[in-house]
Design a protein around this motif. Structure first.
Motif, PDB file in Angstrom:
ATOM      1  N   LEU A   4       0.738  -1.264   0.072  1.00 44.55           N
ATOM      2  CA  LEU A   4       0.017  -0.081  -0.038  1.00 44.55           C
ATOM      3  C   LEU A   4       0.871   1.262   0.024  1.00 44.55           C
ATOM      4  O   LEU A   4       1.845   1.295   0.701  1.00 44.55           O
ATOM      5  CB  LEU A   4      -0.842  -0.008   1.324  1.00 44.55           C
ATOM      6  N   CYS A   5       0.379   2.309  -0.636  1.00 49.02           N
ATOM      7  CA  CYS A   5       1.032   3.376  -0.930  1.00 49.02           C
ATOM      8  C   CYS A   5       0.123   4.661  -0.821  1.00 49.02           C
ATOM      9  O   CYS A   5      -1.106   4.164  -1.248  1.00 49.02           O
ATOM     10  CB  CYS A   5       2.211   3.629  -1.948  1.00 49.02           C
ATOM     11  N   PHE A   6       0.369   5.642  -0.496  1.00 48.11           N
ATOM     12  CA  PHE A   6      -0.625   6.830  -0.736  1.00 48.11           C
ATOM     13  C   PHE A   6      -0.129   7.816  -1.908  1.00 48.11           C
ATOM     14  O   PHE A   6       0.898   8.279  -2.034  1.00 48.11           O
ATOM     15  CB  PHE A   6      -0.616   7.614   0.644  1.00 48.11           C
ATOM     16  N   ARG A  23      -6.300  15.404   0.547  1.00 51.14           N
ATOM     17  CA  ARG A  23      -6.830  14.173   0.194  1.00 51.14           C
ATOM     18  C   ARG A  23      -6.211  13.196  -0.069  1.00 51.14           C
ATOM     19  O   ARG A  23      -5.522  13.418  -1.201  1.00 51.14           O
ATOM     20  CB  ARG A  23      -8.171  14.581  -0.688  1.00 51.14           C
ATOM     21  N   LEU A  24      -6.071  12.003   0.713  1.00 49.81           N
ATOM     22  CA  LEU A  24      -5.265  10.946   0.157  1.00 49.81           C
ATOM     23  C   LEU A  24      -5.874   9.881  -0.222  1.00 49.81           C
ATOM     24  O   LEU A  24      -7.145   9.493   0.223  1.00 49.81           O
ATOM     25  CB  LEU A  24      -4.365  10.564   1.396  1.00 49.81           C
ATOM     26  N   GLU A  25      -5.533   9.018  -1.283  1.00 49.95           N
ATOM     27  CA  GLU A  25      -6.227   7.879  -1.832  1.00 49.95           C
ATOM     28  C   GLU A  25      -5.420   6.723  -1.590  1.00 49.95           C
ATOM     29  O   GLU A  25      -4.035   6.954  -1.854  1.00 49.95           O
ATOM     30  CB  GLU A  25      -6.509   8.064  -3.498  1.00 49.95           C
ATOM     31  N   LEU A  26      -5.940   5.804  -1.258  1.00 46.98           N
ATOM     32  CA  LEU A  26      -5.188   4.551  -0.956  1.00 46.98           C
ATOM     33  C   LEU A  26      -4.893   3.665  -2.417  1.00 46.98           C
ATOM     34  O   LEU A  26      -5.783   3.581  -3.140  1.00 46.98           O
ATOM     35  CB  LEU A  26      -5.899   3.342  -0.203  1.00 46.98           C
ATOM     36  N   MET A  27      -3.624   3.483  -2.797  1.00 46.87           N
ATOM     37  CA  MET A  27      -3.377   2.683  -4.100  1.00 46.87           C
ATOM     38  C   MET A  27      -2.903   1.238  -3.566  1.00 46.87           C
ATOM     39  O   MET A  27      -1.946   1.160  -2.930  1.00 46.87           O
ATOM     40  CB  MET A  27      -2.303   3.557  -4.582  1.00 46.87           C
ATOM     41  N   VAL A  32       2.933  -2.868  -9.970  1.00 51.40           N
ATOM     42  CA  VAL A  32       2.226  -2.274 -10.915  1.00 51.40           C
ATOM     43  C   VAL A  32       0.931  -1.802 -10.057  1.00 51.40           C
ATOM     44  O   VAL A  32       0.498  -2.641  -9.083  1.00 51.40           O
ATOM     45  CB  VAL A  32       1.915  -3.295 -12.060  1.00 51.40           C
ATOM     46  N   SER A  33       0.307  -0.587 -10.296  1.00 51.54           N
ATOM     47  CA  SER A  33      -0.828  -0.147  -9.661  1.00 51.54           C
ATOM     48  C   SER A  33      -1.907  -1.076 -10.141  1.00 51.54           C
ATOM     49  O   SER A  33      -2.252  -1.367 -11.254  1.00 51.54           O
ATOM     50  CB  SER A  33      -1.074   1.160 -10.141  1.00 51.54           C
TER      51      SER A  33
END
Length: 64
Positions: free
Chosen positions: A5-7, A14-18, A29-30
């Protein structure tokens, strides 16, 4: 399947979890960018791989 996990910050404050997927040989790869995982041996897939490479949209992690 392993996930790391990275942000990412798309908008201020606003942070989205990737989700990142390990595709081997230290490559990540995402998860939302993966379209297909295929065997590279058949002729139709070889053509698709070549077309993607020519268009610059292929991430080929076949052999590391």
């Amino acid at each position: 399947m392993n996930f790391r996990l990275c942000f990412t910050e798309k908008q201020p404050r606003r942070l989205e979890l990737m989700k990142l997927i390990n595709v081997g040989f230290g490559n990540m790869v995402s998860a939302n960018k993966i379209v297909a995982i295929v065997s590279p041996e058949s002729a139709p897939i070889k053509r698709i791989i070549q077309e993607g490479r020519e268009r610059g949209v292929l991430i080929d992690a076949t052999y590391g």
